[in-house]
Design a protein around this motif. Structure first.
Motif, PDB file in Angstrom:
ATOM      1  N   PHE A 241      17.604 -12.290  41.371  1.00 59.53           N
ATOM      2  CA  PHE A 241      16.842 -12.270  42.619  1.00 59.53           C
ATOM      3  C   PHE A 241      15.642 -13.209  42.510  1.00 59.53           C
ATOM      4  CE2 PHE A 241      13.433 -10.525  45.267  1.00 59.53           C
ATOM      5  CZ  PHE A 241      14.062 -10.477  46.499  1.00 59.53           C
ATOM      6  N   LYS A 242      14.930 -13.126  41.380  1.00 55.33           N
ATOM      7  CA  LYS A 242      13.760 -13.992  41.178  1.00 55.33           C
ATOM      8  C   LYS A 242      14.169 -15.460  41.149  1.00 55.33           C
ATOM      9  CE  LYS A 242      11.214 -10.618  38.384  1.00 55.33           C
ATOM     10  NZ  LYS A 242      10.641 -10.357  37.047  1.00 55.33           N
ATOM     11  N   ALA A 243      15.267 -15.751  40.442  1.00 55.48           N
ATOM     12  CA  ALA A 243      15.737 -17.142  40.340  1.00 55.48           C
ATOM     13  C   ALA A 243      16.108 -17.686  41.717  1.00 55.48           C
ATOM     14  CB  ALA A 243      16.927 -17.220  39.393  1.00 55.48           C
ATOM     15  N   GLU A 244      16.759 -16.863  42.511  1.00 58.74           N
ATOM     16  CA  GLU A 244      17.149 -17.288  43.861  1.00 58.74           C
ATOM     17  C   GLU A 244      15.916 -17.534  44.730  1.00 58.74           C
ATOM     18  OE1 GLU A 244      19.580 -18.432  46.965  1.00 58.74           O
ATOM     19  OE2 GLU A 244      20.072 -18.126  44.854  1.00 58.74           O
ATOM     20  N   ALA A 245      14.918 -16.677  44.613  1.00 62.38           N
ATOM     21  CA  ALA A 245      13.687 -16.850  45.392  1.00 62.38           C
ATOM     22  C   ALA A 245      12.994 -18.156  45.007  1.00 62.38           C
ATOM     23  CB  ALA A 245      12.760 -15.658  45.164  1.00 62.38           C
ATOM     24  N   VAL A 246      12.932 -18.434  43.712  1.00 60.78           N
ATOM     25  CA  VAL A 246      12.310 -19.675  43.246  1.00 60.78           C
ATOM     26  C   VAL A 246      13.106 -20.874  43.739  1.00 60.78           C
ATOM     27  CG1 VAL A 246      11.811 -21.057  41.189  1.00 60.78           C
ATOM     28  CG2 VAL A 246      11.233 -18.626  41.222  1.00 60.78           C
ATOM     29  N   ARG A 247      14.436 -20.786  43.692  1.00 62.61           N
ATOM     30  CA  ARG A 247      15.282 -21.882  44.153  1.00 62.61           C
ATOM     31  C   ARG A 247      15.054 -22.169  45.634  1.00 62.61           C
ATOM     32  NH1 ARG A 247      19.493 -22.799  46.802  1.00 62.61           N
ATOM     33  NH2 ARG A 247      20.116 -20.657  47.137  1.00 62.61           N
ATOM     34  N   LEU A 248      14.882 -21.109  46.424  1.00 62.55           N
ATOM     35  CA  LEU A 248      14.638 -21.305  47.866  1.00 62.55           C
ATOM     36  C   LEU A 248      13.365 -22.116  48.098  1.00 62.55           C
ATOM     37  CD1 LEU A 248      15.538 -17.793  49.324  1.00 62.55           C
ATOM     38  CD2 LEU A 248      16.737 -19.949  49.745  1.00 62.55           C
ATOM     39  N   VAL A 249      12.348 -21.865  47.317  1.00 60.56           N
ATOM     40  CA  VAL A 249      11.089 -22.602  47.478  1.00 60.56           C
ATOM     41  C   VAL A 249      11.216 -24.015  46.907  1.00 60.56           C
ATOM     42  CG1 VAL A 249       8.641 -22.664  46.840  1.00 60.56           C
ATOM     43  CG2 VAL A 249       9.712 -20.501  47.455  1.00 60.56           C
ATOM     44  N   GLN A 250      11.778 -24.122  45.695  1.00 61.65           N
ATOM     45  CA  GLN A 250      11.848 -25.415  45.009  1.00 61.65           C
ATOM     46  C   GLN A 250      12.820 -26.388  45.688  1.00 61.65           C
ATOM     47  OE1 GLN A 250      10.247 -26.465  42.061  1.00 61.65           O
ATOM     48  NE2 GLN A 250       8.975 -24.632  42.133  1.00 61.65           N
ATOM     49  N   ASP A 251      14.047 -25.923  45.927  1.00 65.29           N
ATOM     50  CA  ASP A 251      15.098 -26.824  46.416  1.00 65.29           C
ATOM     51  C   ASP A 251      15.082 -27.004  47.932  1.00 65.29           C
ATOM     52  OD1 ASP A 251      15.848 -26.999  43.784  1.00 65.29           O
ATOM     53  OD2 ASP A 251      17.557 -25.646  43.971  1.00 65.29           O
ATOM     54  N   ASN A 252      14.889 -25.939  48.649  1.00 63.35           N
ATOM     55  CA  ASN A 252      14.965 -26.021  50.113  1.00 63.35           C
ATOM     56  C   ASN A 252      13.654 -26.467  50.746  1.00 63.35           C
ATOM     57  OD1 ASN A 252      17.550 -25.119  49.799  1.00 63.35           O
ATOM     58  ND2 ASN A 252      17.155 -23.045  50.514  1.00 63.35           N
ATOM     59  N   GLY A 253      12.595 -26.476  49.969  1.00 66.51           N
ATOM     60  CA  GLY A 253      11.316 -26.938  50.494  1.00 66.51           C
ATOM     61  C   GLY A 253      10.674 -25.964  51.462  1.00 66.51           C
ATOM     62  N   LYS A 254      11.137 -24.727  51.466  1.00 67.46           N
ATOM     63  CA  LYS A 254      10.522 -23.725  52.336  1.00 67.46           C
ATOM     64  C   LYS A 254       9.146 -23.367  51.807  1.00 67.46           C
ATOM     65  CE  LYS A 254      14.308 -21.166  54.423  1.00 67.46           C
ATOM     66  NZ  LYS A 254      14.882 -19.827  54.542  1.00 67.46           N
ATOM     67  N   LYS A 255       8.298 -22.903  52.699  1.00 63.08           N
ATOM     68  CA  LYS A 255       6.968 -22.475  52.298  1.00 63.08           C
ATOM     69  C   LYS A 255       7.065 -21.159  51.534  1.00 63.08           C
ATOM     70  CE  LYS A 255       4.291 -24.655  55.898  1.00 63.08           C
ATOM     71  NZ  LYS A 255       3.277 -24.445  56.935  1.00 63.08           N
ATOM     72  N   MET A 256       6.188 -21.007  50.584  1.00 60.00           N
ATOM     73  CA  MET A 256       6.189 -19.818  49.749  1.00 60.00           C
ATOM     74  C   MET A 256       5.965 -18.551  50.583  1.00 60.00           C
ATOM     75  SD  MET A 256       3.908 -19.073  46.336  1.00 60.00           S
ATOM     76  CE  MET A 256       3.614 -20.790  46.177  1.00 60.00           C
ATOM     77  N   THR A 257       5.057 -18.619  51.533  1.00 58.81           N
ATOM     78  CA  THR A 257       4.766 -17.438  52.360  1.00 58.81           C
ATOM     79  C   THR A 257       5.980 -17.054  53.206  1.00 58.81           C
ATOM     80  OG1 THR A 257       3.772 -18.902  54.010  1.00 58.81           O
ATOM     81  CG2 THR A 257       2.280 -17.800  52.470  1.00 58.81           C
ATOM     82  N   GLU A 258       6.698 -18.056  53.661  1.00 58.45           N
ATOM     83  CA  GLU A 258       7.899 -17.835  54.469  1.00 58.45           C
ATOM     84  C   GLU A 258       8.978 -17.117  53.658  1.00 58.45           C
ATOM     85  OE1 GLU A 258      10.709 -20.925  56.605  1.00 58.45           O
ATOM     86  OE2 GLU A 258       8.599 -21.558  56.734  1.00 58.45           O
ATOM     87  N   VAL A 259       9.248 -17.625  52.470  1.00 59.16           N
ATOM     88  CA  VAL A 259      10.270 -17.041  51.596  1.00 59.16           C
ATOM     89  C   VAL A 259       9.859 -15.626  51.200  1.00 59.16           C
ATOM     90  CG1 VAL A 259      11.407 -17.233  49.353  1.00 59.16           C
ATOM     91  CG2 VAL A 259      11.061 -19.277  50.743  1.00 59.16           C
ATOM     92  N   ALA A 260       8.588 -15.443  50.852  1.00 60.38           N
ATOM     93  CA  ALA A 260       8.100 -14.112  50.453  1.00 60.38           C
ATOM     94  C   ALA A 260       8.285 -13.119  51.595  1.00 60.38           C
ATOM     95  CB  ALA A 260       6.637 -14.198  50.044  1.00 60.38           C
ATOM     96  N   ARG A 261       7.964 -13.534  52.785  1.00 59.40           N
ATOM     97  CA  ARG A 261       8.111 -12.643  53.945  1.00 59.40           C
ATOM     98  C   ARG A 261       9.589 -12.329  54.188  1.00 59.40           C
ATOM     99  NH1 ARG A 261       5.123 -15.276  57.412  1.00 59.40           N
ATOM    100  NH2 ARG A 261       6.830 -16.605  58.076  1.00 59.40           N
ATOM    101  N   ASP A 262      10.466 -13.340  54.108  1.00 58.32           N
ATOM    102  CA  ASP A 262      11.902 -13.132  54.334  1.00 58.32           C
ATOM    103  C   ASP A 262      12.516 -12.183  53.294  1.00 58.32           C
ATOM    104  OD1 ASP A 262      11.732 -14.831  56.479  1.00 58.32           O
ATOM    105  OD2 ASP A 262      12.639 -16.555  55.434  1.00 58.32           O
ATOM    106  N   LEU A 263      12.058 -12.311  52.049  1.00 57.17           N
ATOM    107  CA  LEU A 263      12.616 -11.492  50.969  1.00 57.17           C
ATOM    108  C   LEU A 263      11.870 -10.164  50.782  1.00 57.17           C
ATOM    109  CD1 LEU A 263      13.263 -14.253  48.290  1.00 57.17           C
ATOM    110  CD2 LEU A 263      14.907 -13.193  49.828  1.00 57.17           C
TER     111      LEU A 263
END
Length: 116
Positions: A11-33
């Motif tokens: 789960f942590k690796a996927e969350a990091v990948r979403l921020v690193q690879d997809n260029g999404k904002k950290m706050t956005e990913v945190a809120r989604d997850l």
């Protein structure tokens, strides 16, 4: 404060990948997850250190350091025990020698008396 079990590594690796690879904002990913932004920030920092993108102790180095500190603490405790044991037995030695000397003196005195 409520606590929850730790997140799985995948789960942590996927969350990091979403921020690193997809260029999404950290706050956005945190809120989604539904995780805190600070947790996600720590996961990203740890990932960057482990991959060499950021300076710091890697997870493996941190684990080794923890193991070495534990081992060092145990060795210090063992050394203290040995010091105390050595001090204890050192205090017993003079008494044992003194008793031996008394016995030897008595034997010598008895031998001298018998020989006279």
């Amino acid at each position: 404060m409520r606590t929850r079990p730790p997140y799985p590594l995948e789960f942590k690796a996927e969350a990091v990948r979403l921020v690193q690879d997809n260029g999404k904002k950290m706050t956005e990913v945190a809120r989604d997850l539904r995780v805190s932004t600070e947790s996600l920030r720590k996961w990203i920092r740890k990932y960057e250190i482990d991959t060499g993108q950021r300076a710091g102790l890697t997870t493996a180095e941190r684990e080794e350091l923890q193991r070495l500190r534990r081992e060092n603490r145990i060795l210090r405790e063992e050394r203290e025990i040995l010091k105390k044991a050595a001090a204890f037995f050192t205090t017993l030695r003079p008494t044992a020698h003194a008793n031996q000397r008394k016995c030897v003196s008595k034997i010598n005195f008895t031998i001298l008396q018998c020989s006279i």
